[in-house]
Design a protein around this motif. Structure first.
Motif, PDB file in Angstrom:
ATOM      1  N   GLY A   1      -7.490   2.549   0.660  1.00 37.71           N
ATOM      2  CA  GLY A   1      -7.690   3.360  -0.540  1.00 37.71           C
ATOM      3  C   GLY A   1      -8.801   2.807  -1.426  1.00 37.71           C
ATOM      4  O   GLY A   1      -9.423   1.780  -1.124  1.00 37.71           O
ATOM      5  N   GLY A   2      -9.033   3.490  -2.530  1.00 32.54           N
ATOM      6  CA  GLY A   2     -10.130   3.119  -3.423  1.00 32.54           C
ATOM      7  C   GLY A   2     -10.019   1.687  -3.923  1.00 32.54           C
ATOM      8  O   GLY A   2     -10.944   0.879  -3.767  1.00 32.54           O
ATOM      9  N   VAL A   3      -8.896   1.344  -4.520  1.00 29.49           N
ATOM     10  CA  VAL A   3      -8.690  -0.025  -5.004  1.00 29.49           C
ATOM     11  C   VAL A   3      -8.523  -0.968  -3.810  1.00 29.49           C
ATOM     12  O   VAL A   3      -9.130  -2.042  -3.758  1.00 29.49           O
TER      13      VAL A   3
ATOM     14  N   GLY B   1      -3.263  -5.915   5.571  1.00 30.75           N
ATOM     15  CA  GLY B   1      -3.446  -4.649   4.852  1.00 30.75           C
ATOM     16  C   GLY B   1      -2.673  -3.530   5.501  1.00 30.75           C
ATOM     17  O   GLY B   1      -2.616  -3.445   6.735  1.00 30.75           O
ATOM     18  N   THR B   2      -2.066  -2.671   4.684  1.00 27.69           N
ATOM     19  CA  THR B   2      -1.319  -1.544   5.240  1.00 27.69           C
ATOM     20  C   THR B   2      -2.142  -0.267   5.187  1.00 27.69           C
ATOM     21  O   THR B   2      -2.885  -0.012   4.237  1.00 27.69           O
ATOM     22  N   ALA B   3      -2.013   0.519   6.271  1.00 29.68           N
ATOM     23  CA  ALA B   3      -2.605   1.859   6.356  1.00 29.68           C
ATOM     24  C   ALA B   3      -2.019   2.513   7.598  1.00 29.68           C
ATOM     25  O   ALA B   3      -1.442   1.826   8.452  1.00 29.68           O
ATOM     26  N   SER B   4      -2.190   3.828   7.726  1.00 24.71           N
ATOM     27  CA  SER B   4      -1.768   4.482   8.963  1.00 24.71           C
ATOM     28  C   SER B   4      -2.694   4.015  10.093  1.00 24.71           C
ATOM     29  O   SER B   4      -3.816   3.560   9.845  1.00 24.71           O
ATOM     30  N   GLU B   5      -2.193   4.132  11.330  1.00 25.36           N
ATOM     31  CA  GLU B   5      -2.865   3.483  12.457  1.00 25.36           C
ATOM     32  C   GLU B   5      -4.314   3.942  12.642  1.00 25.36           C
ATOM     33  O   GLU B   5      -5.179   3.143  13.000  1.00 25.36           O
TER      34      GLU B   5
ATOM     35  N   TYR C   1       2.091   1.179   8.257  1.00 24.11           N
ATOM     36  CA  TYR C   1       3.287   1.323   7.416  1.00 24.11           C
ATOM     37  C   TYR C   1       4.170   2.483   7.855  1.00 24.11           C
ATOM     38  O   TYR C   1       5.325   2.574   7.460  1.00 24.11           O
ATOM     39  N   ARG C   2       3.615   3.380   8.685  1.00 30.36           N
ATOM     40  CA  ARG C   2       4.444   4.499   9.154  1.00 30.36           C
ATOM     41  C   ARG C   2       5.295   4.107  10.359  1.00 30.36           C
ATOM     42  O   ARG C   2       6.367   4.668  10.563  1.00 30.36           O
ATOM     43  N   GLY C   3       4.781   3.152  11.141  1.00 35.64           N
ATOM     44  CA  GLY C   3       5.484   2.745  12.370  1.00 35.64           C
ATOM     45  C   GLY C   3       6.499   1.643  12.138  1.00 35.64           C
ATOM     46  O   GLY C   3       7.479   1.542  12.876  1.00 35.64           O
TER      47      GLY C   3
ATOM     48  N   ASP D   1       0.257  -4.402  -5.130  1.00 36.84           N
ATOM     49  CA  ASP D   1       0.963  -3.125  -4.958  1.00 36.84           C
ATOM     50  C   ASP D   1       0.186  -2.008  -5.627  1.00 36.84           C
ATOM     51  O   ASP D   1       0.064  -1.970  -6.854  1.00 36.84           O
ATOM     52  N   THR D   2      -0.307  -1.081  -4.812  1.00 35.93           N
ATOM     53  CA  THR D   2      -1.026   0.088  -5.331  1.00 35.93           C
ATOM     54  C   THR D   2      -0.241   1.368  -5.062  1.00 35.93           C
ATOM     55  O   THR D   2      -0.776   2.462  -5.226  1.00 35.93           O
ATOM     56  N   ILE D   3       1.021   1.213  -4.636  1.00 32.32           N
ATOM     57  CA  ILE D   3       1.813   2.392  -4.251  1.00 32.32           C
ATOM     58  C   ILE D   3       2.918   2.692  -5.265  1.00 32.32           C
ATOM     59  O   ILE D   3       3.118   3.824  -5.679  1.00 32.32           O
ATOM     60  N   GLY D   4       3.664   1.658  -5.657  1.00 30.93           N
ATOM     61  CA  GLY D   4       4.731   1.844  -6.635  1.00 30.93           C
ATOM     62  C   GLY D   4       6.059   2.232  -5.994  1.00 30.93           C
ATOM     63  O   GLY D   4       6.254   2.031  -4.798  1.00 30.93           O
TER      64      GLY D   4
ATOM     65  N   VAL E   1      -0.471  -2.443  -9.818  1.00 30.70           N
ATOM     66  CA  VAL E   1      -1.339  -1.635 -10.670  1.00 30.70           C
ATOM     67  C   VAL E   1      -0.717  -0.257 -10.887  1.00 30.70           C
ATOM     68  O   VAL E   1      -1.354   0.654 -11.397  1.00 30.70           O
ATOM     69  N   VAL E   2       0.540  -0.137 -10.468  1.00 29.78           N
ATOM     70  CA  VAL E   2       1.298   1.110 -10.639  1.00 29.78           C
ATOM     71  C   VAL E   2       2.688   0.727 -11.138  1.00 29.78           C
ATOM     72  O   VAL E   2       3.016  -0.444 -11.222  1.00 29.78           O
ATOM     73  N   LEU E   3       3.501   1.738 -11.446  1.00 29.20           N
ATOM     74  CA  LEU E   3       4.833   1.431 -11.957  1.00 29.20           C
ATOM     75  C   LEU E   3       5.804   1.183 -10.811  1.00 29.20           C
ATOM     76  O   LEU E   3       5.894   1.974  -9.881  1.00 29.20           O
TER      77      LEU E   3
ATOM     78  N   THR F   1       2.264  -6.651 -14.034  1.00 28.22           N
ATOM     79  CA  THR F   1       1.734  -5.285 -13.956  1.00 28.22           C
ATOM     80  C   THR F   1       0.443  -5.246 -14.744  1.00 28.22           C
ATOM     81  O   THR F   1       0.359  -5.821 -15.835  1.00 28.22           O
ATOM     82  N   LEU F   2      -0.544  -4.572 -14.205  1.00 29.34           N
ATOM     83  CA  LEU F   2      -1.890  -4.676 -14.763  1.00 29.34           C
ATOM     84  C   LEU F   2      -2.489  -3.305 -15.061  1.00 29.34           C
ATOM     85  O   LEU F   2      -2.344  -2.380 -14.260  1.00 29.34           O
ATOM     86  N   LEU F   3      -3.116  -3.191 -16.212  1.00 31.26           N
ATOM     87  CA  LEU F   3      -3.939  -2.017 -16.521  1.00 31.26           C
ATOM     88  C   LEU F   3      -5.367  -2.505 -16.686  1.00 31.26           C
ATOM     89  O   LEU F   3      -5.639  -3.370 -17.526  1.00 31.26           O
TER      90      LEU F   3
ATOM     91  N   ARG G   1      -9.250  16.724  -3.568  1.00 28.30           N
ATOM     92  CA  ARG G   1      -9.386  15.787  -2.440  1.00 28.30           C
ATOM     93  C   ARG G   1      -8.612  14.487  -2.752  1.00 28.30           C
ATOM     94  O   ARG G   1      -7.882  13.976  -1.911  1.00 28.30           O
ATOM     95  N   GLY G   2      -8.775  13.977  -3.959  1.00 31.52           N
ATOM     96  CA  GLY G   2      -8.087  12.734  -4.331  1.00 31.52           C
ATOM     97  C   GLY G   2      -6.586  12.879  -4.293  1.00 31.52           C
ATOM     98  O   GLY G   2      -5.868  11.957  -3.890  1.00 31.52           O
ATOM     99  N   GLU G   3      -6.121  14.062  -4.692  1.00 34.56           N
ATOM    100  CA  GLU G   3      -4.677  14.265  -4.774  1.00 34.56           C
ATOM    101  C   GLU G   3      -4.003  14.389  -3.407  1.00 34.56           C
ATOM    102  O   GLU G   3      -2.774  14.394  -3.323  1.00 34.56           O
TER     103      GLU G   3
END
Ligand SMILES: NC(=O)c1ccc[n+]([C@@H]2O[C@H](COP(=O)([O-])OP(=O)(O)OC[C@H]3O[C@@H](n4cnc5c(N)ncnc54)[C@H](OP(=O)(O)O)[C@@H]3O)[C@@H](O)[C@H]2O)c1
Length: 219
Positions: free
Chosen positions: A67-69, A86-90, A107-109, A124-127, A147-149, A164-166, A205-207
């Motif tokens: 992701g971006g961050v 790092g986590t991401a889909s395969e 993270y899906r498997g 943690d960028t997922i929350g 960086v998320v709740l 937690t950081l802003l 697109r971002g959403e």
């Protein structure tokens, strides 16, 4: 990087802001690259460098590493000599390896908390439940930066540090990010580019939550 989210509620070609908000564009990169870096790279910097003090040999877990961050956090952690998980889909693992991830996790498997351990720093960028689950992979004395709740209220956080950081404007850190970019050690992946008039499409697109790297608006 403008003070965020206060007052930075739109996109514009020109902006007036305090001088500490700005740093000169590195000459080695173009404006699309330069536009992609400040918010996400500063967030990653303030999490990994200012808060967690990532150092040589640290084991660092970065959630949503594509992701971006996340993808900039990977490169900043590598620049400081860390071992990066790092986590991401395969389908994104080749990309992750290309930016320096030592150990991609699908993270899906699998449940990352079952296969990752002895980590010094988690970003943690997922929350949601990612914060509580991430506590299981930390070493005693390790740091969870979010960086998320995420709700850690009922969790046993003894022996670890949780922050937690802003992100905030920081000329000094931006200058160091610019130096890394100038040296070719930090590069934003450009997911897509939209003209300013199509900012709504860029948000759509971002959403999707599937972006790899950053979306950039051009004028
Ligand atoms: N606190 C602050 O100052 C601050 C600053 C900036 C951003 N943020 C927040 O940080 C969060 C991340 O922002 P971002 O722009 O980096 O996100 P992003 O670019 O939209 O993230 C997209 C990426 O997330 C991955 N992803 C989605 N669900 C995942 C999961 N469960 N596990 C692992 N990867 C997953 C996707 O990979 P796949 O396609 O493989 O799923 C995709 O590559 C947002 O909530 C944002 O608001 C906070």
């Amino acid at each position: 990087m403008l003070r965020y989210p206060f007052g930075a509620g739109s996109h514009a070609e020109y902006v007036a802001a305090p001088s500490r908000t700005f740093v000169a564009k590195p000459s080695a990169i173009d404006h699309v690259q330069a536009g992609a870096l400040p918010l996400a790279a500063l967030t990653a910097w303030q999490a990994l460098v200012d808060t967690a003090d990532v150092r040589e040999g640290h084991r660092v877990l970065i959630h949503a590493a594509a992701g971006g961050v996340g993808h900039l956090a990977v490169q900043i952690a590598k620049a400081r000599g860390a071992y990066v998980i790092g986590t991401a889909s395969e389908g994104k693992h080749a990309f992750l390896r290309g930016i320096g991830v030592d150990e991609p996790v699908d993270y899906r498997g699998v449940d990352f908390a079952d296969v990752v351990k002895d980590v010094d720093v988690v970003l943690d960028t997922i929350g949601g439940d990612y914060g509580p689950r991430s506590l299981r992979v930390l070493r005693p004395g390790g740091t969870l930066v979010s960086v998320v709740l995420s709700n850690l209220d009922d969790m046993d956080t003894s022996g670890v540090r949780s922050e937690t950081l802003l992100v905030e404007p920081d000329h000094h850190a931006l200058a160091q990010i610019a130096a890394l970019a100038e040296a070719g050690r930090l590069r934003a992946e450009i997911d897509s580019v939209f003209p300013l008039e199509e900012a709504a499409k860029a948000h759509e697109r971002g959403e999707t939550g599937r972006v790899t790297g950053k979306i950039v608006l051009t004028v």
